[in-house]
Motif scaffolding. Sequence first.
Motif, short mmCIF file in Angstrom:
data_model
loop_
_atom_site.label_atom_id
_atom_site.label_comp_id
_atom_site.label_asym_id
_atom_site.label_seq_id
_atom_site.Cartn_x
_atom_site.Cartn_y
_atom_site.Cartn_z
N LYS A 179 -30.58 -1.42 26.49
CA LYS A 179 -31.94 -1.45 27.05
C LYS A 179 -31.90 -1.43 28.58
N LYS A 180 -30.82 -0.86 29.13
CA LYS A 180 -30.62 -0.79 30.58
C LYS A 180 -30.70 -2.18 31.21
N ARG A 181 -30.30 -3.19 30.43
CA ARG A 181 -30.52 -4.55 30.90
C ARG A 181 -29.46 -5.54 30.43
N TYR A 182 -29.13 -5.53 29.13
CA TYR A 182 -28.27 -6.56 28.55
C TYR A 182 -26.83 -6.07 28.46
N GLN A 183 -25.94 -6.72 29.20
CA GLN A 183 -24.54 -6.33 29.22
C GLN A 183 -23.72 -7.24 28.31
N ILE A 184 -23.03 -6.64 27.35
CA ILE A 184 -22.21 -7.42 26.42
C ILE A 184 -20.99 -7.97 27.15
N THR A 185 -20.76 -9.27 26.98
CA THR A 185 -19.60 -9.90 27.61
C THR A 185 -18.59 -10.42 26.58
N LYS A 186 -19.05 -10.59 25.33
CA LYS A 186 -18.16 -11.15 24.31
C LYS A 186 -18.74 -10.94 22.92
N VAL A 187 -17.88 -10.75 21.94
CA VAL A 187 -18.30 -10.74 20.53
C VAL A 187 -18.20 -12.17 20.02
N ILE A 188 -19.32 -12.74 19.59
CA ILE A 188 -19.33 -14.12 19.11
C ILE A 188 -18.97 -14.20 17.64
N GLY A 189 -19.53 -13.31 16.85
CA GLY A 189 -19.25 -13.38 15.41
C GLY A 189 -19.67 -12.12 14.69
N ILE A 190 -19.03 -11.87 13.55
CA ILE A 190 -19.33 -10.71 12.71
C ILE A 190 -19.64 -11.20 11.31
N GLY A 191 -20.84 -10.90 10.82
CA GLY A 191 -21.24 -11.30 9.48
C GLY A 191 -21.44 -10.09 8.59
N GLY A 192 -21.87 -10.34 7.38
CA GLY A 192 -22.06 -9.24 6.43
C GLY A 192 -23.17 -8.29 6.83
N PHE A 193 -24.16 -8.80 7.58
CA PHE A 193 -25.31 -7.97 7.90
C PHE A 193 -25.46 -7.68 9.40
N GLY A 194 -24.64 -8.31 10.21
CA GLY A 194 -24.82 -8.06 11.63
C GLY A 194 -23.73 -8.63 12.49
N ILE A 195 -23.84 -8.34 13.78
CA ILE A 195 -22.88 -8.78 14.77
C ILE A 195 -23.63 -9.56 15.85
N THR A 196 -23.06 -10.67 16.28
CA THR A 196 -23.67 -11.46 17.34
C THR A 196 -22.80 -11.37 18.59
N TYR A 197 -23.45 -11.05 19.70
CA TYR A 197 -22.75 -10.89 20.97
C TYR A 197 -23.27 -11.92 21.98
N LYS A 198 -22.43 -12.23 22.94
CA LYS A 198 -22.87 -12.95 24.13
C LYS A 198 -23.17 -11.90 25.18
N VAL A 199 -24.35 -11.97 25.80
CA VAL A 199 -24.73 -10.94 26.76
C VAL A 199 -25.23 -11.57 28.05
N ARG A 200 -25.18 -10.79 29.11
CA ARG A 200 -25.73 -11.19 30.40
C ARG A 200 -26.92 -10.31 30.72
N ASP A 201 -28.03 -10.94 31.05
CA ASP A 201 -29.22 -10.21 31.46
C ASP A 201 -29.04 -9.78 32.92
N THR A 202 -28.87 -8.49 33.14
CA THR A 202 -28.60 -8.02 34.50
C THR A 202 -29.81 -8.16 35.41
N TYR A 203 -31.00 -8.38 34.83
CA TYR A 203 -32.20 -8.61 35.66
C TYR A 203 -32.18 -10.00 36.27
N THR A 204 -31.77 -10.97 35.46
CA THR A 204 -31.89 -12.38 35.89
C THR A 204 -30.55 -13.09 36.01
N ASP A 205 -29.47 -12.44 35.56
CA ASP A 205 -28.12 -13.01 35.56
C ASP A 205 -27.99 -14.19 34.60
N LYS A 206 -28.91 -14.29 33.62
CA LYS A 206 -28.85 -15.37 32.64
C LYS A 206 -28.08 -14.91 31.40
#
Length: 412
Positions: A19-46
Amino acid sequence: MSDTQVQNRFTLPVTTILKKRYQITKVIGIGGFGITYKVRDTYTDKVYAMKEYAPSSLCTRAADGLQLKPLSQDKVTALEHGRVRFLEEADMLRQLDSIAGIVPVMDCFNENHTSYFVMQFVEGVSLKEHLQAHDGRLGIGETLSIIGGVAYALNRVHEKKGICHRDLSPDNIFVTKNNEVRVIDFGNAKNMLSQDGQTSSIALKPGFAPPEQYSSKGNQGSYTDVYALAGTMYYCLTGMMIPAAPERMNGEEYIPLREIFPELTQSFSNAVDHALKLDYKERTQNMGQFMAELKLDTTLYEDKVMISPYVEMVKGVNVGRRWNILKDTCITVGRSKKSDIAFPNDLYISKRHCEVYYDSEKDLFYIEDYSTNGTYVEGSRIAQGALHKMMPGQTFAIGDKNTVMKVGVMHV
């Protein structure tokens, strides 16, 4: 090829920006239906957590390493059905944003032929992992603290939104680094007020799911979550699951808590037995009743947060500055010095450019445009004079698009 190599090929590459905004920094977990990532919001640095709908049994990553594609033509329908359910979970969580104990969703979008939602990042472990780290059992004090926190949060979900979780277990209770609890994974949640005359899809975990969840036409409600939470409580204290509901209906019994722990009062043991009644009509009907029968002090679990909606500058002058919005009131944006957010020297911005309103009942923002040069939500110009809905975390630009602001809700 190793499992790790397969996972690395299936997950999005670290540093990918969505979305020209959320940068993936880490893969947190992989489940049967999806993947969870840790991301940094490049707009706010949160930092946030982001879930990607990516069921490995139905799809694979395309050659570009980004887009998802069905494994075969016969998987297309199931893949799309699952994506709709995934978006329903995101929408469900957005409805619960103001309730402490529920992880709020900040944003939701489609990209790479799939869907994503962005939520608050919380450090900690699942209750199941917490139990494993404590030899499979917890003491009565810690158990009551965790169960009480979950009961209080779900009681508010049931009462305020008419929604039941329907998949509660130690897997879906999160214990934070600060020993607070969060209820997660509302993918099977259902609006209790819309079930009359309708069938309910089956979602269950043996040992935690009550009998009504074993039938697609079973009556489900707040008492369904009560049974699952009582089963979770029993598991925390004893390290044992109660028999699955069908086995109990065929005569298999569980050992009452007081027979295992004679030091417990009879009323405490009875409260758990009442919450585990097979017949939902005879069972504890809601979380408030369950807490009362356990003699829990509800003041210990009352919300320790205040909901503070705001508008924050993310591009232009005064980046990072926030303007608070009082609940159920609007904040004005414009070139006039009388505006709440004023840009007196920007000729691209109208004197009365737009108004932002926060609806505390729906936990939504609304924006109305009055300008000449336009107001743009996530890049698209909105209709003048009409209310446009915005979710917490969304951005809007005004005038020549060089002034960008974000709406959000802070829990303090």
